[in-house]
Design a protein around this motif. Structure first.
Motif, PDB file in Angstrom:
ATOM      1  N   CYS A   1       0.821  -1.210   0.000  1.00  0.00           N
ATOM      2  CA  CYS A   1       0.000   0.000   0.000  1.00  0.00           C
ATOM      3  C   CYS A   1       0.856   1.261   0.000  1.00  0.00           C
ATOM      4  O   CYS A   1       0.428   2.317  -0.485  1.00  0.00           O
ATOM      5  CB  CYS A   1      -0.930   0.011   1.203  1.00  0.00           C
TER       6      CYS A   1
ATOM      7  N   ALA B   1      -8.711  -0.591  -2.659  1.00  0.00           N
ATOM      8  CA  ALA B   1      -9.788  -0.510  -1.664  1.00  0.00           C
ATOM      9  C   ALA B   1      -9.259  -0.899  -0.289  1.00  0.00           C
ATOM     10  O   ALA B   1      -9.537  -0.228   0.719  1.00  0.00           O
ATOM     11  CB  ALA B   1     -10.948  -1.417  -2.072  1.00  0.00           C
ATOM     12  N   LYS B   2      -8.461  -1.980  -0.232  1.00  0.00           N
ATOM     13  CA  LYS B   2      -7.867  -2.406   1.037  1.00  0.00           C
ATOM     14  C   LYS B   2      -6.916  -1.338   1.573  1.00  0.00           C
ATOM     15  O   LYS B   2      -6.896  -1.054   2.775  1.00  0.00           O
ATOM     16  CB  LYS B   2      -7.096  -3.714   0.857  1.00  0.00           C
ATOM     17  N   CYS B   3      -6.131  -0.758   0.671  1.00  0.00           N
ATOM     18  CA  CYS B   3      -5.157   0.250   1.085  1.00  0.00           C
ATOM     19  C   CYS B   3      -5.851   1.494   1.646  1.00  0.00           C
ATOM     20  O   CYS B   3      -5.405   2.079   2.634  1.00  0.00           O
ATOM     21  CB  CYS B   3      -4.255   0.626  -0.087  1.00  0.00           C
ATOM     22  N   THR B   4      -6.931   1.899   1.008  1.00  0.00           N
ATOM     23  CA  THR B   4      -7.692   3.057   1.498  1.00  0.00           C
ATOM     24  C   THR B   4      -8.233   2.787   2.893  1.00  0.00           C
ATOM     25  O   THR B   4      -8.191   3.659   3.774  1.00  0.00           O
ATOM     26  CB  THR B   4      -8.849   3.375   0.534  1.00  0.00           C
ATOM     27  N   LYS B   5      -8.716   1.567   3.121  1.00  0.00           N
ATOM     28  CA  LYS B   5      -9.242   1.192   4.432  1.00  0.00           C
ATOM     29  C   LYS B   5      -8.146   1.224   5.485  1.00  0.00           C
ATOM     30  O   LYS B   5      -8.345   1.727   6.603  1.00  0.00           O
ATOM     31  CB  LYS B   5      -9.873  -0.195   4.353  1.00  0.00           C
TER      32      LYS B   5
ATOM     33  N   HIS C   1      -7.211   4.793   6.305  1.00  0.00           N
ATOM     34  CA  HIS C   1      -8.278   5.416   7.098  1.00  0.00           C
ATOM     35  C   HIS C   1      -8.191   4.970   8.556  1.00  0.00           C
ATOM     36  O   HIS C   1      -8.327   5.785   9.478  1.00  0.00           O
ATOM     37  CB  HIS C   1      -9.638   5.032   6.515  1.00  0.00           C
ATOM     38  N   GLN C   2      -7.920   3.677   8.776  1.00  0.00           N
ATOM     39  CA  GLN C   2      -7.794   3.162  10.137  1.00  0.00           C
ATOM     40  C   GLN C   2      -6.592   3.779  10.852  1.00  0.00           C
ATOM     41  O   GLN C   2      -6.669   4.123  12.029  1.00  0.00           O
ATOM     42  CB  GLN C   2      -7.660   1.639  10.098  1.00  0.00           C
TER      43      GLN C   2
END
Length: 425
Positions: free
Chosen positions: A334, A405-409, A412-413
């Motif tokens: 990511c 999508a996983k990287c954005t999540k 965000h976390q």
């Protein structure tokens, strides 16, 4: 296409006995799948071979064209049992009449062709952009994309195929076959993480050192790594020291040299051969990657366009390292790191390797069942072609689309966690 094949066969000497003189010919057809029409072993007579080609009938397929898939089939199956030797040349000529369903697979095929020393040529009747982009990673000058006219005389085009591919003289190449030179578009910060654990046989460890030394030849090492933005920079770390324990917070690696230690390949090679010793600890790939990102890449000046981590592994990581390995490899992807994995030996965890390597896996994961010279030579040539792709290809993104999508999540976390920590302070 049949006429071109017939004229090509007519123009070469066919091997007609056990004496290894002359060419053997195989023919396949492809759409989304590839099928044999003629195998290497079937005909030892030019006249019988020509009769077979003349008898071939057109069979339309409803499937879409997958040129890269067919190239990989040819590399892995058709050439599987060919003779080896300095005087043996492996050449594959493909016909194409439009865009491939999977352009990325052409890149993968070209890497594998380079690693297996197979010279490809594509006779294209339409849409050659994807093929030209893939062939740009070749530095031999022999890979050809020939745009044939759909009508009219094609003798001149066929002559170039024969002169520069089928009958190429590497000692005295014709001026018409001048090597292409590609400008260096991107430099690399590359760190090799060497498995130096107790799992490695000492003799195999020495072979891995030879592989590392030879791999350095494929980099354009910076003459001023600490101050200049020009040139590649290379670091080497070994894992894992016998005293490493995760709860003790000691280092999971031994730094052999970092990105700005050396400016000459020969000095790096001397260090590898004379100073790198097997550590004999337990495997901790996740901790090694985490430490490398935090300590090798984080503080280095003038970061290069590509940050590449090559993990050389000879087996599964330790059970207590697995969760960190999964998390840190995803986080590294990511953050734009390129994770290339060389898995050596028969013992491995396939799921673990897939989680570790960048996407697409076919371009970032090399699995060798044995640590022998031919296999390591394949890995070395694979690395060479991969580096050319990394520098020239504009379609491979890090992170890839599949992970965004996983990287954005994840990002965000991390932002929420940082904000919460700040509020508590």
């Amino acid at each position: 296409m049949k006429k071109i094949v017939i004229e090509t066969v007519n123009g070469i000497k066919i091997r007609e006995s056990n004496c290894p003189v002359g060419a053997r010919v195989a023919i396949v057809s492809y759409s989304s799948d590839t099928h044999y029409l003629v195998r290497f072993s079937e005909f030892r007579s030019k006249s019988r071979l020509l009769q077979e080609v003349n008898a071939l009938s057109y069979q339309r397929s409803p499937s879409r064209r997958d040129l890269g898939g067919s190239m990989r089939f040819v590399a892995r199956n058709v050439f599987k049992r060919t003779l080896q030797g300095d005087n043996v040349r492996k050449v594959a000529v493909f016909f194409s009449n439009g865009q491939s369903v999977n352009p990325v697979s052409i890149n993968t095929a070209v890497i594998e062709f380079s690693a297996l020393n197979i010279v490809p040529a594509v006779i294209a009747f339409d849409n050659i952009l994807d093929i030209n982009q893939s062939f740009a990673m070749d530095d031999s000058g022999q890979y050809q994309v020939i745009a044939f006219p759909s009508k009219g005389d094609y003798t001149t085009f066929l002559h170039k195929l024969q002169l520069c591919t089928l009958c190429y003289d590497k000692c005295k190449p014709d001026v018409a076959c001048a090597r292409r030179t590609q400008p260096q578009e991107a430099y690399v910060d590359a760190v090799f993480i060497l498995d130096s654990s107790q799992k490695i046989d000492p003799r195999e460890f020495e072979k891995m050192k030879d592989f590392l030394s030879s791999s350095l030849d494929h980099f354009d090492v910076s003459s001023e790594p600490a101050t200049s933005s020009v040139g590649d920079r290379i670091a080497l770390v070994s894992h894992a020291p016998p005293a490493f324990q995760p709860h003790l917070q000691n280092s999971p690696v031994k730094v052999e040299f970092d990105l700005i230690t050396y400016r000459e390949k020969e000095v790096m090679k001397k260090h590898i051969q004379e100073s790198v010793q097997q550590l004999g600890g337990v495997v901790a790939v996740g901790h090694a990657i985490q430490w490398t990102i935090n300590n090798i890449f984080s503080e280095v000046p003038s970061p290069r366009k590509h940050k590449m981590i090559t993990v050389i592994s000879a087996g599964e990581t330790s059970p207590w390292d697995k969760e960190l390995l999964k998390k840190i490899s995803l986080r590294a992807k990511c953050q734009g790191y390129v994770l290339l994995v060389l898995s050596l030996g028969p013992t491995y965890n396939h799921t673990e390797l897939e989680d570790l390597a960048s996407l697409p896996l076919e371009q970032h994961l090399i699995q060798l069942g044995r640590i022998h010279q031919p296999e390591l030579k394949y890995a070395q040539m694979f690395l060479k072609a991969f580096l050319h792709l990394l520098r020239t290809d504009k379609t491979n993104d890090y992170p890839p689309v599949e992970l965004r999508a996983k990287c954005t999540k994840i990002m965000h976390q991390r932002t929420r966690y940082a904000s919460r920590s700040l509020s508590l302070v």
